[in-house]
Design a protein around this motif. Sequence first.
Motif, mmCIF file in Angstrom:
data_model
loop_
_atom_site.group_PDB
_atom_site.id
_atom_site.type_symbol
_atom_site.label_atom_id
_atom_site.label_comp_id
_atom_site.label_asym_id
_atom_site.label_seq_id
_atom_site.Cartn_x
_atom_site.Cartn_y
_atom_site.Cartn_z
ATOM 1 N N ASP A 107 2.683 8.917 -0.143
ATOM 2 C CA ASP A 107 0.970 8.708 -0.351
ATOM 3 C C ASP A 107 0.831 9.320 -1.579
ATOM 4 O O ASP A 107 1.073 10.485 -1.697
ATOM 5 N N LEU B 130 -1.848 12.096 -1.313
ATOM 6 C CA LEU B 130 -1.302 13.265 -0.881
ATOM 7 C C LEU B 130 -0.649 14.041 -1.955
ATOM 8 O O LEU B 130 -0.687 15.165 -1.898
ATOM 9 N N SER C 137 1.964 9.278 6.154
ATOM 10 C CA SER C 137 2.266 9.602 4.741
ATOM 11 C C SER C 137 3.619 9.700 4.346
ATOM 12 O O SER C 137 3.779 10.034 3.058
#
Length: 192
Positions: A26, A29, A183
């Motif tokens: 991700d 992130l 993620s």
Amino acid sequence: MEDLRTTLIKHGFRFKKQFGQNFISDTNLLKSIVAASGIGGEDTAVEIGCGAGTLTRALAEVAKRVYAFDIDADLKPVLAETLSGLDNVEVIFRDFNKLDLPAFEREIGAYTVVANLPYYITTPLVTKLLEESELCKGISVMVQEEVAERFCARENTPEYGAITAAVGYFGRAEKLFIVSPGSFLPAPSVES
């Protein structure tokens, strides 16, 4: 850079459970982790468990220097691709827990640890940093949610233990955000 899954397939990489491999996929992130770490243009970052290099690349975009450790040498061709064009990254294929930390620190100077830690090494690794390091300025790590709860626990609660006391002795722990399994590649069975 190609899609992470495509890059891993292209190089024939297979995840190894014994190394606790879950790579961050991700990009939002990654940016959040780097921002939360406080790493800037004059800083050195040490990443432990660099995996496919997604966090390594994000760190290299803002840090002066990045030392990225991983135990799995099968990642060499993947990292050669994902870290291509970066001249401020050194990948070290070595078990960080067996590293002579004071000697390493004499070579690199002050640094901040920023890592998506393999969950099975979290407590021994944080303990090593707390007890052996003289030049580590901070530790920003992604850990299993239950471990984060232990790091931040208050005295006289069931989560409080030896690692909580050690973290409290050397500094303070703060839980910044919860990360869903989606993620990561592959997705772990727990939140981080």
